[in-house]
Design a protein around this motif. Structure first.
Motif, mmCIF file in Angstrom:
data_model
loop_
_atom_site.group_PDB
_atom_site.id
_atom_site.type_symbol
_atom_site.label_atom_id
_atom_site.label_comp_id
_atom_site.label_asym_id
_atom_site.label_seq_id
_atom_site.Cartn_x
_atom_site.Cartn_y
_atom_site.Cartn_z
ATOM 1 N N LEU A 1 -9.191 -0.586 -10.467
ATOM 2 C CA LEU A 1 -8.078 -1.484 -10.193
ATOM 3 C C LEU A 1 -7.417 -1.037 -8.901
ATOM 4 O O LEU A 1 -7.020 0.121 -8.771
ATOM 5 C CB LEU A 1 -7.074 -1.420 -11.348
ATOM 6 N N SER A 2 -7.314 -1.945 -7.927
ATOM 7 C CA SER A 2 -6.677 -1.648 -6.644
ATOM 8 C C SER A 2 -5.378 -2.430 -6.541
ATOM 9 O O SER A 2 -5.343 -3.627 -6.831
ATOM 10 C CB SER A 2 -7.596 -2.036 -5.483
ATOM 11 N N VAL A 3 -4.316 -1.740 -6.127
ATOM 12 C CA VAL A 3 -3.013 -2.364 -5.963
ATOM 13 C C VAL A 3 -2.489 -2.041 -4.567
ATOM 14 O O VAL A 3 -2.865 -1.029 -3.972
ATOM 15 C CB VAL A 3 -2.006 -1.892 -7.034
ATOM 16 N N SER A 4 -1.628 -2.916 -4.062
ATOM 17 C CA SER A 4 -1.112 -2.727 -2.716
ATOM 18 C C SER A 4 0.223 -3.436 -2.578
ATOM 19 O O SER A 4 0.525 -4.376 -3.317
ATOM 20 C CB SER A 4 -2.108 -3.289 -1.697
ATOM 21 N N GLU B 1 7.308 9.294 -5.110
ATOM 22 C CA GLU B 1 7.571 8.349 -6.197
ATOM 23 C C GLU B 1 6.280 7.683 -6.682
ATOM 24 O O GLU B 1 6.121 7.445 -7.878
ATOM 25 C CB GLU B 1 8.582 7.292 -5.755
ATOM 26 N N VAL B 2 5.369 7.383 -5.748
ATOM 27 C CA VAL B 2 4.081 6.794 -6.131
ATOM 28 C C VAL B 2 3.319 7.777 -7.005
ATOM 29 O O VAL B 2 2.816 7.418 -8.072
ATOM 30 C CB VAL B 2 3.250 6.401 -4.886
ATOM 31 N N ARG B 3 3.262 9.021 -6.561
ATOM 32 C CA ARG B 3 2.552 10.043 -7.334
ATOM 33 C C ARG B 3 3.172 10.215 -8.725
ATOM 34 O O ARG B 3 2.474 10.240 -9.726
ATOM 35 C CB ARG B 3 2.542 11.382 -6.595
ATOM 36 N N THR C 1 -8.883 8.747 -13.060
ATOM 37 C CA THR C 1 -8.386 9.228 -11.781
ATOM 38 C C THR C 1 -7.583 8.136 -11.100
ATOM 39 O O THR C 1 -7.808 6.952 -11.307
ATOM 40 C CB THR C 1 -9.554 9.683 -10.874
ATOM 41 N N SER C 2 -6.633 8.561 -10.312
ATOM 42 C CA SER C 2 -5.856 7.654 -9.482
ATOM 43 C C SER C 2 -5.805 8.254 -8.091
ATOM 44 O O SER C 2 -5.626 9.465 -7.937
ATOM 45 C CB SER C 2 -4.427 7.511 -10.010
ATOM 46 N N ARG C 3 -5.974 7.396 -7.110
ATOM 47 C CA ARG C 3 -5.810 7.812 -5.718
ATOM 48 C C ARG C 3 -4.707 6.938 -5.143
ATOM 49 O O ARG C 3 -4.585 5.773 -5.511
ATOM 50 C CB ARG C 3 -7.107 7.641 -4.940
ATOM 51 N N TYR C 4 -3.924 7.493 -4.239
ATOM 52 C CA TYR C 4 -2.767 6.749 -3.773
ATOM 53 C C TYR C 4 -2.425 7.074 -2.327
ATOM 54 O O TYR C 4 -2.821 8.105 -1.789
ATOM 55 C CB TYR C 4 -1.560 7.046 -4.665
ATOM 56 N N HIS D 1 -0.714 1.709 -1.059
ATOM 57 C CA HIS D 1 -1.783 1.241 -1.943
ATOM 58 C C HIS D 1 -2.240 2.354 -2.883
ATOM 59 O O HIS D 1 -1.978 3.529 -2.635
ATOM 60 C CB HIS D 1 -2.972 0.683 -1.145
ATOM 61 N N ALA D 2 -2.909 1.937 -3.948
ATOM 62 C CA ALA D 2 -3.430 2.900 -4.917
ATOM 63 C C ALA D 2 -4.664 2.315 -5.579
ATOM 64 O O ALA D 2 -4.899 1.097 -5.553
ATOM 65 C CB ALA D 2 -2.376 3.234 -5.972
ATOM 66 N N GLU D 3 -5.456 3.207 -6.151
ATOM 67 C CA GLU D 3 -6.664 2.811 -6.877
ATOM 68 C C GLU D 3 -6.694 3.604 -8.172
ATOM 69 O O GLU D 3 -6.504 4.816 -8.173
ATOM 70 C CB GLU D 3 -7.895 3.120 -6.030
ATOM 71 N N ILE D 4 -6.933 2.898 -9.273
ATOM 72 C CA ILE D 4 -6.979 3.518 -10.594
ATOM 73 C C ILE D 4 -8.359 3.263 -11.173
ATOM 74 O O ILE D 4 -8.843 2.132 -11.161
ATOM 75 C CB ILE D 4 -5.904 2.911 -11.524
ATOM 76 N N ARG D 5 -8.988 4.310 -11.682
ATOM 77 C CA ARG D 5 -10.301 4.189 -12.321
ATOM 78 C C ARG D 5 -10.216 4.713 -13.748
ATOM 79 O O ARG D 5 -9.624 5.755 -13.998
ATOM 80 C CB ARG D 5 -11.355 4.997 -11.567
#
Length: 158
Positions: A54-57, A65-67, A82-85, A89-93
């Motif tokens: 899932l990608s959000v932006s 705050e995002v972290r 995992t989440s990358r941010y 934007h961020a990506e959640i797997r």
């Protein structure tokens, strides 16, 4: 029977009817819906595992705050791999158990919005969604392409 959204008007001047297409000589009822798997028809299977990305932006938000929001989401929902941010934007797997792709996608599309308040996530919108079955995920990894395995597990900057 007319199939349309409530309140929708039919296209053209005449109402359209649904028709079927003959299966042909190559059709085998025992493998209908099998789509190449050796496990038998999918309609008889129970829930399956789906790999979700899932990608959000959206507008920039403070990185801390995002972290913190993503860590809270991972704490509340330990199924997240995992989440990358970044600031915008961020990506959640994660893996989702669902009957079919439609159910898995529906749950994934609700994840960000339903937990935006409780996890204090940024007001970003979903800009991408990938839902693949377990077999496809492992095939991609074996071939050396596709989403890399979610390691290390956790919340990490891009």
């Amino acid at each position: 029977m007319r199939r349309a959204r409530p309140g929708a008007t039919p296209r053209g001047s005449a109402e359209r009817a649904l028709t079927s297409v003959a299966a042909g000589d190559a059709y085998d009822e025992g493998t209908a819906g099998d789509f190449g798997s050796d496990a038998g028809p999918m309609a008889e299977e129970g829930p399956r595992l789906w790999h979700i990305t899932l990608s959000v932006s959206g507008a920039e938000a403070p990185l801390a705050e995002v972290r913190r929001g993503l860590e809270q989401l991972a704490h509340d929902h330990p199924f997240l791999l995992t989440s990358r941010y970044a600031v915008d934007h961020a990506e959640i797997r994660y893996w989702e158990e669902a009957r079919d792709l439609h159910d898995a996608a529906a749950v994934a599309l609700r994840l960000w919005g339903e937990h935006r308040q409780t996890s204090q996530l940024p007001p970003w919108e979903i800009v991408g969604l990938e839902v693949i079955d377990r077999q496809t995920y492992h095939h991609r990894i074996a071939e050396g392409y596709g989403p890399l395995p979610a390691t290390p597990v956790g919340v990490h900057p891009f």
